[in-house]
Design a protein around this motif. Structure first.
Motif, mmCIF file in Angstrom:
data_model
loop_
_atom_site.group_PDB
_atom_site.id
_atom_site.type_symbol
_atom_site.label_atom_id
_atom_site.label_comp_id
_atom_site.label_asym_id
_atom_site.label_seq_id
_atom_site.Cartn_x
_atom_site.Cartn_y
_atom_site.Cartn_z
ATOM 1 N N GLU A 1 0.825 -1.211 0.000
ATOM 2 C CA GLU A 1 0.000 0.000 0.000
ATOM 3 C C GLU A 1 0.856 1.257 0.000
ATOM 4 O OE1 GLU A 1 -3.394 1.987 2.855
ATOM 5 O OE2 GLU A 1 -3.283 -0.205 2.735
ATOM 6 N N ALA B 1 -9.651 3.132 -8.106
ATOM 7 C CA ALA B 1 -9.724 2.184 -6.996
ATOM 8 C C ALA B 1 -10.163 0.811 -7.475
ATOM 9 C CB ALA B 1 -10.680 2.708 -5.924
ATOM 10 N N ALA C 1 -14.032 -1.151 -2.683
ATOM 11 C CA ALA C 1 -13.350 -0.020 -3.310
ATOM 12 C C ALA C 1 -14.365 0.956 -3.907
ATOM 13 C CB ALA C 1 -12.395 -0.524 -4.387
ATOM 14 N N GLY D 1 -16.266 3.494 -1.523
ATOM 15 C CA GLY D 1 -15.562 4.658 -0.989
ATOM 16 C C GLY D 1 -14.858 5.496 -2.027
ATOM 17 N N THR D 2 -15.161 5.294 -3.304
ATOM 18 C CA THR D 2 -14.401 5.970 -4.348
ATOM 19 C C THR D 2 -14.902 7.387 -4.606
ATOM 20 O OG1 THR D 2 -13.471 5.649 -6.567
ATOM 21 C CG2 THR D 2 -15.816 5.226 -6.311
ATOM 22 N N GLN E 1 -4.044 8.018 -3.892
ATOM 23 C CA GLN E 1 -4.974 7.636 -2.835
ATOM 24 C C GLN E 1 -5.958 6.579 -3.323
ATOM 25 O OE1 GLN E 1 -6.613 10.599 0.111
ATOM 26 N NE2 GLN E 1 -8.437 10.345 -1.175
ATOM 27 N N ASN F 1 -6.237 2.866 -1.788
ATOM 28 C CA ASN F 1 -7.523 2.369 -1.295
ATOM 29 C C ASN F 1 -7.883 1.043 -1.946
ATOM 30 O OD1 ASN F 1 -7.845 4.579 0.361
ATOM 31 N ND2 ASN F 1 -9.206 5.676 -1.025
ATOM 32 N N ARG G 1 -5.836 -1.590 -0.218
ATOM 33 C CA ARG G 1 -6.386 -1.869 1.111
ATOM 34 C C ARG G 1 -7.654 -2.715 0.995
ATOM 35 N NH1 ARG G 1 -7.503 2.995 2.785
ATOM 36 N NH2 ARG G 1 -5.336 3.389 3.349
#
Length: 469
Positions: A85, A168, A193, A196-197, A215, A219, A222
């Motif tokens: 990450e 993402a 993903a 929260g994009t 970012q 993400n 993650r």
């Protein structure tokens, strides 16, 4: 065997459709023309990323990554290793810092800047080799572009920055493929993903742009790690009344684009636009038109009284800086780009510096350039299709002559691809800024035969740049 869309029940959620395809696709399933494009994406992206490591935003990202993330197996392009990450956050920022990375009209997405560094970092985690890297890059790119195509380019025109928005997903798909996750787990990662994009085009011309790409990629990584640990996410996040298609795309959604994964390859159609100039692609057609006219008529900047550029609305919306004060702003300035073509015959990385920006001759030349957005540009479906970021340039000479040139697609776009020689020259020029010309040459040879590499841990190490006998 690759799972085809025909094998998936029609009720299957979009995230699961994508996840099953990503999990099922193998290197042997990728047509060689698509694999060749994916390889070009890997080489080009790593070249511009190496050049981008010197940019302020990329340095900031690398410093933040070292301060915030644990050590791990994934290589930082600036040196050292972090967890995947952290490496992805730093390396994606470098890949997009100069706006010299590639683009696809499947969503107006800078796909490779996100997918290639993510795939590299995650393949290193998995201990895979070059073939695994190419497969993960292809899977991530195709997943990202298919979803982007399913909602159409209206998302971009609405103000969303699609590289962050869909990045993402591309990162999650590439990372899941590198770790060889199954379809359900891959779908969990993609769905999380997506939940929260985001990303807004208001960031253009600033360091926020590459950092938002970074970012989005982090993400995505993650999301893969959480899914691999057991996170379960509803797979219907695209179709849900409270989900992606309704909230982001205002219900513009065609599932056929996702259903075509494995049958239609976006790496081939609409293809990849590889940049010849290190500025927003919206400026490239005008640059080419001016260069061609000046060459054909033997003009110098002293022969030109004014240049008028008629462009699509999307070009005017992207190129918002008339007199840029920074290199970031210059990347989104049509007067700057055309003035460089007038004065220097091209636009190269060395022109994006403080000295050039402050040069009175450059500023005077830029003052002779005007841009007009044509509200009827897209009324002709044919022109909208072949010239989404085209330009009609009108040059008035000091003798009163008026010369007009229409450029539908710039050099380097999928319609007018760069030659292998031009691809190689761009890589060497970019990479040499970070590692020197000899190392750049050796690294280029290594990347061009990446599938022969059984491991990637020494790919960028100086001792490994020389070809093996």
């Amino acid at each position: 065997m690759t799972l085809s869309p025909d094998d998936i029940p029609s009720r299957t959620a979009v995230a699961r459709r994508i996840g099953d395809w990503v999990a099922g696709v193998r290197r042997r399933d990728i047509p060689e023309p698509a694999a060749a494009v994916a390889l070009d994406c890997i080489v080009d992206t790593l070249g511009v990323a190496l050049a981008g490591t010197g940019d302020a935003a990329a340095r900031l990202a690398a410093d933040e990554a070292r301060a915030s993330y644990a050590a791990g197996p994934s290589r930082l392009l600036t040196g050292g290793r972090l967890c995947a990450e952290g490496a992805v956050f730093a390396n994606v920022a470098a890949a997009h810092a100069l706006d010299f990375d590639d683009n696809s009209y499947a969503g107006f997405v800078h796909g490779s800047a996100v997918v290639v560094p993510t795939a590299l970092a995650m393949v290193e985690v998995a201990g895979g080799g070059g073939s695994d890297l190419l497969t993960a890059v292809t899977a991530g790119a195709e997943a990202q572009y298919a979803l982007a195509e399913s909602v159409g380019n209206g998302v971009y025109h609405d103000g969303w920055w699609t590289t962050a928005l869909f990045g993402a997903v591309g990162a999650a798909a590439a990372g899941a493929k590198a770790l060889r996750l199954d379809g359900r787990t891959t779908a969990d990662a993609i769905a999380f993903a997506l939940c929260g994009t985001g990303g807004m085009r208001a960031c253009f011309g600033t360091g926020a742009k590459p950092l938002l790409a970074a970012q989005a990629a982090a993400n995505g990584v993650r999301a893969v790690r959480l899914a691999a640990r057991g996170l379960s996410v509803p797979h219907g996040v695209v179709e849900d009344p409270r989900g992606f298609a309704r909230l982001i795309a205002t219900d513009r959604f065609d599932p056929a684009a996702v259903e075509a994964l494995g049958r239609c390859w976006r790496l081939l159609d609409p293809g990849i636009d590889t940049k010849l100039y290190p500025v927003c692609l919206s400026a490239h057609a005008a640059i080419d038109a001016v260069r061609d006219l000046m060459t054909e008529r033997g003009l110098t900047s002293h022969d030109i009284r004014s240049i008028q550029c008629r462009v699509p609305p999307v070009v005017a919306a992207n190129l918002t800086y008339g007199q840029p004060a920074t290199a970031g702003e210059a990347r989104f300035s049509l007067p700057f780009a055309v003035a460089c073509a007038m004065l220097y015959g091209t636009l190269a990385l060395e022109h994006l510096d403080e000295a050039t920006l402050a040069d009175p001759l450059l500023r005077q030349a830029a003052g002779r350039v005007s841009m007009t957005a044509d509200p009827d540009w897209n009324a002709d479906p044919g022109r909208a299709r072949i010239a989404p970021e085209g330009a009609e340039v009108s040059v008035e000479t000091i003798t009163g002559e008026r010369l007009v040139r229409f450029c539908a697609s710039a050099r380097g776009t999928a319609a007018r691809p760069l030659s292998a020689t031009e691809h190689a020259a761009k890589f060497r020029t970019c990479a040499a800024r970070a590692i020197g010309p000899d190392a750049a040459e050796h690294l280029h040879r290594k990347l061009c035969r990446i599938e022969a590499e059984v491991g990637l841990s020494g790919l960028f190490d100086p001792a490994h740049h020389a070809d093996r006998s």
